[in-house]
Design an enzyme around this catalytic site. Structure first.
Site, PDB file in Angstrom:
ATOM      1  N   ARG A 273      30.464  -4.003  -4.796  1.00  0.00           N
ATOM      2  CA  ARG A 273      30.970  -3.444  -6.045  1.00  0.00           C
ATOM      3  C   ARG A 273      30.759  -4.497  -7.136  1.00  0.00           C
ATOM      4  NH1 ARG A 273      30.701   0.886  -4.127  1.00  0.00           N
ATOM      5  NH2 ARG A 273      32.356   2.405  -3.764  1.00  0.00           N
ATOM      6  N   GLU A 302      30.036  -0.717 -14.737  1.00  0.00           N
ATOM      7  CA  GLU A 302      29.113   0.377 -14.497  1.00  0.00           C
ATOM      8  C   GLU A 302      29.464   1.584 -15.367  1.00  0.00           C
ATOM      9  OE1 GLU A 302      28.189  -0.229 -10.267  1.00  0.00           O
ATOM     10  OE2 GLU A 302      27.686   1.899 -10.337  1.00  0.00           O
ATOM     11  N   HIS A 320      22.802   1.575  -8.636  1.00  0.00           N
ATOM     12  CA  HIS A 320      23.755   1.982  -7.587  1.00  0.00           C
ATOM     13  C   HIS A 320      23.128   3.025  -6.651  1.00  0.00           C
ATOM     14  CE1 HIS A 320      28.367   2.160  -6.749  1.00  0.00           C
ATOM     15  NE2 HIS A 320      27.676   2.311  -5.618  1.00  0.00           N
TER      16      HIS A 320
HETATM   17  N1  LIG Z   1      26.128  -0.054  -3.360  1.00  0.00           N
HETATM   18  C1  LIG Z   1      26.419   1.015  -2.664  1.00  0.00           C
HETATM   19  O1  LIG Z   1      25.906   2.109  -2.870  1.00  0.00           O
HETATM   20  C2  LIG Z   1      27.400   0.900  -1.547  1.00  0.00           C
HETATM   21  C3  LIG Z   1      27.229   1.716  -0.412  1.00  0.00           C
HETATM   22  C4  LIG Z   1      28.162   1.611   0.604  1.00  0.00           C
HETATM   23  C5  LIG Z   1      29.230   0.729   0.480  1.00  0.00           C
HETATM   24  N2  LIG Z   1      29.347  -0.033  -0.624  1.00  0.00           N
HETATM   25  C6  LIG Z   1      30.455  -0.993  -0.740  1.00  0.00           C
HETATM   26  O2  LIG Z   1      30.413  -1.814   0.431  1.00  0.00           O
HETATM   27  C7  LIG Z   1      31.741  -2.010   0.884  1.00  0.00           C
HETATM   28  C8  LIG Z   1      31.743  -2.365   2.344  1.00  0.00           C
HETATM   29  O3  LIG Z   1      31.444  -1.231   3.146  1.00  0.00           O
HETATM   30  P1  LIG Z   1      31.547  -1.300   4.741  1.00  0.00           P
HETATM   31  O4  LIG Z   1      31.334   0.066   5.252  1.00  0.00           O
HETATM   32  O5  LIG Z   1      30.723  -2.408   5.275  1.00  0.00           O
HETATM   33  O6  LIG Z   1      33.076  -1.687   4.862  1.00  0.00           O
HETATM   34  P2  LIG Z   1      33.798  -2.537   6.013  1.00  0.00           P
HETATM   35  O7  LIG Z   1      35.243  -2.283   5.808  1.00  0.00           O
HETATM   36  O8  LIG Z   1      33.185  -2.233   7.334  1.00  0.00           O
HETATM   37  O9  LIG Z   1      33.439  -4.046   5.646  1.00  0.00           O
HETATM   38  C9  LIG Z   1      34.081  -4.775   4.625  1.00  0.00           C
HETATM   39  C10 LIG Z   1      34.298  -6.178   5.166  1.00  0.00           C
HETATM   40  O10 LIG Z   1      34.786  -7.003   4.092  1.00  0.00           O
HETATM   41  C11 LIG Z   1      35.711  -7.902   4.677  1.00  0.00           C
HETATM   42  N3  LIG Z   1      36.564  -8.482   3.644  1.00  0.00           N
HETATM   43  C12 LIG Z   1      37.636  -7.919   3.017  1.00  0.00           C
HETATM   44  N4  LIG Z   1      38.169  -8.799   2.154  1.00  0.00           N
HETATM   45  C13 LIG Z   1      37.410  -9.920   2.228  1.00  0.00           C
HETATM   46  C14 LIG Z   1      37.468 -11.176   1.579  1.00  0.00           C
HETATM   47  N5  LIG Z   1      38.419 -11.460   0.686  1.00  0.00           N
HETATM   48  N6  LIG Z   1      36.525 -12.103   1.892  1.00  0.00           N
HETATM   49  C15 LIG Z   1      35.576 -11.831   2.817  1.00  0.00           C
HETATM   50  N7  LIG Z   1      35.484 -10.658   3.467  1.00  0.00           N
HETATM   51  C16 LIG Z   1      36.393  -9.715   3.161  1.00  0.00           C
HETATM   52  C17 LIG Z   1      36.476  -7.052   5.684  1.00  0.00           C
HETATM   53  O11 LIG Z   1      37.172  -7.849   6.619  1.00  0.00           O
HETATM   54  C18 LIG Z   1      35.353  -6.241   6.296  1.00  0.00           C
HETATM   55  O12 LIG Z   1      34.796  -6.859   7.435  1.00  0.00           O
HETATM   56  C19 LIG Z   1      32.448  -0.707   0.515  1.00  0.00           C
HETATM   57  O13 LIG Z   1      33.845  -0.867   0.403  1.00  0.00           O
HETATM   58  C20 LIG Z   1      31.806  -0.326  -0.782  1.00  0.00           C
HETATM   59  O14 LIG Z   1      32.559  -0.838  -1.872  1.00  0.00           O
HETATM   60  C21 LIG Z   1      28.463   0.043  -1.639  1.00  0.00           C
HETATM   61  O1  LIG Z   2      30.987   3.124  -1.526  1.00  0.00           O
HETATM   62  C1  LIG Z   2      29.996   3.827  -1.421  1.00  0.00           C
HETATM   63  O2  LIG Z   2      29.859   4.665  -0.514  1.00  0.00           O
HETATM   64  C2  LIG Z   2      28.855   3.673  -2.375  1.00  0.00           C
HETATM   65  O3  LIG Z   2      29.086   2.872  -3.430  1.00  0.00           O
HETATM   66  C3  LIG Z   2      28.086   4.896  -2.686  1.00  0.00           C
HETATM   67  O4  LIG Z   2      27.376   5.208  -1.548  1.00  0.00           O
END
Ligand SMILES: NC(=O)c1ccc[n+]([C@@H]2O[C@H](COP(=O)([O-])OP(=O)(O)OC[C@H]3O[C@@H](n4cnc5c(N)ncnc54)[C@H](O)[C@@H]3O)[C@@H](O)[C@H]2O)c1
Ligand SMILES: O=C(O)[C@H](O)CO
Length: 386
Positions: A273, A302, A320
């Site tokens: 994010r 954004e 994004h």
């Molecule tokens: N750009 C995009 O389109 C897109 C797509 C999918 C997800 N995302 C973002 O990616 C994030 C992660 O997704 P995920 O499915 O891997 O989630 P997830 O919950 O599997 O992984 C997140 C990880 O971050 C760790 N974490 C939390 N706080 C932390 C900190 N202070 N320092 C270090 N690590 C920390 C958690 O322990 C966890 O292992 C989502 O929450 C979303 O915001 C973005």
């Molecule tokens: O959190 C998410 O899933 C993304 O930002 C969009 O896929």
């Protein structure tokens, strides 16, 4: 009186009224809802980001559930409106839910769904793409060609960074961070250093086994290290990719001081994010360190970029799109629809939100369960034993 919002209606006589604030890819999600007696209303407004007022108008007087988007501000006002309309279910079409005030949802007894798992590999692949594009200066080189500037091979032309044998740093080694780490370790034989609040045991095992395989083949083994602090990753890694959730602990996790700790020729990737990076500090850092490169899929304000970012050659920026593969986006739509449908139907919550494959099989009926509800415990929802 709120201005009416334009909609498209499916199955007008359905018993349950479900609203989707956007049209979503594929048709399976629509069919699943209408087969289960839902009247589906899809917002067809042209503007990209709907206001709270627009969504209140969409919810109306009777609404059983809403499928919404990460661009919307789901707080007190919307959950109160949904609850007054009889609604008990909301799902983001996203895994991240920092746009949702889960405490407000709890207060009104509304289940909040998200879409984990189906976007893990797609998002990690975009992070890997940005890494390669930054390391090998692909966007700059493409612009150079199109501008007609290429007049022959030169030893110094667009020299970039080799990944093999370098160290990849991952901050947040959850689903996506671990998938990205595996791609970089296995694909490019990089060593891994990661920082997470929890140990990424499966990832560690994978790198250990892959290192042993390389060694048995007479190649230099890859290594892994779990860093005790984030700063250790910043100091040691050549590539750093950010994959934590966005919350109070990760807001501006990468700031001026931390950027200064990174190697001068490091590459920073952000597919998590925008507010995880202090973007003003990043613009200054990129200006002062032309060999430092960044690949960004997300931005602090954004859809806007901080002034100066767009002019910098050492920044690659994309809108994004990390989860934007057809299969993933259709799967996200399906999971979001099934989250709302499952709650309306009174199904239990699926036992493991990391294993959502059974819901994505187009040739079978999905399980009678709700794929992923983030406040299931707070609402004491029953869990599926399947
Ligand atoms: N750009 C995009 O389109 C897109 C797509 C999918 C997800 N995302 C973002 O990616 C994030 C992660 O997704 P995920 O499915 O891997 O989630 P997830 O919950 O599997 O992984 C997140 C990880 O971050 C760790 N974490 C939390 N706080 C932390 C900190 N202070 N320092 C270090 N690590 C920390 C958690 O322990 C966890 O292992 C989502 O929450 C979303 O915001 C973005
Ligand atoms: O959190 C998410 O899933 C993304 O930002 C969009 O896929």
């Amino acid at each position: 009186m709120a201005k009416p919002v334009s909609i498209e209606v499916w199955n007008p006589n359905g018993k349950y009224r479900v609203v989707s604030t956007k049209s979503m890819p594929g048709t399976r999600w629509i069919n699943l809802l209408i087969q289960q007696d839902c009247r589906l209303e899809i917002c067809t407004e042209k503007k990209t980001i709907l206001s709270v007022e627009d969504i209140i108008a969409l919810i109306g007087d009777k609404c059983d559930g809403v499928i919404g988007q990460l661009t919307e501000d789901w707080g007190e006002e919307l959950f109160s409106a949904l609850s007054k309309a009889g609604g008990k279910a909301f799902s983001n079409m996203a895994v991240g839910y920092n746009n949702v005030d889960v405490n407000a949802a709890n207060k009104y007894g509304v289940a909040v769904g998200n879409t984990p798992g189906v976007l893990t590999e797609t998002t990690a692949e975009l992070a890997a793409s940005l890494t390669l594009a930054a390391a090998r200066r692909i966007v700059e080189a493409d612009e150079f060609m199109r501008a007609g500037l290429y007049d022959g091979w030169l030893p110094h032309l667009f020299v970039g960074n080799l990944l093999k044998g370098q160290t990849v740093g991952v901050i947040g080694a959850g689903r996506i961070g671990s998938a990205y780490a595996r791609m970089m370790v296995e694909g490019f034989k990089m060593n891994l250093i990661y920082f997470d609040l929890y140990q990424a045991t499966r990832l560690e095992k994978f790198v250990t086994a892959y290192g042993a395989f390389l060694k048995s083949n007479g190649e230099t083994p890859v290594t892994w290290k779990r860093a005790a602090s984030m700063d250790e990753v910043l100091q040691e890694a050549d590539i750093i990719s950010l994959h934590p959730i966005l919350d109070k602990t990760t807001y501006h996790l990468v700031n001026k001081e931390r950027l200064a700790k990174m190697k001068k020729e490091a590459i920073l990737i952000n597919c998590s994010r925008g507010p995880v990076i202090d973007e003003v500090a990043l613009v200054d850092h990129l200006r002062e360190n032309p060999m430092f490169r960044v690949g960004l899929d997300v931005f602090e304000d954004e859809p806007y970029m901080k002034p100066g970012l767009a002019e910098l050659k050492n920044a690659i920026v994309v809108p994004h799109i990390a989860s934007a593969s057809k299969w993933t986006r259709e799967g996200m739509a399906t999971l979001a629809a099934l989250n709302v449908l499952g709650k309306i139907k009174g199904y239990p919550v699926w036992f493991d939100a990391n294993r959502v494959e059974p819901f994505l099989n187009e040739n079978a009926q999905p399980p009678a369960a709700i794929p992923s509800i983030v406040n299931a415990k707070a609402l004491s929802l029953p869990v599926s034993k399947l």
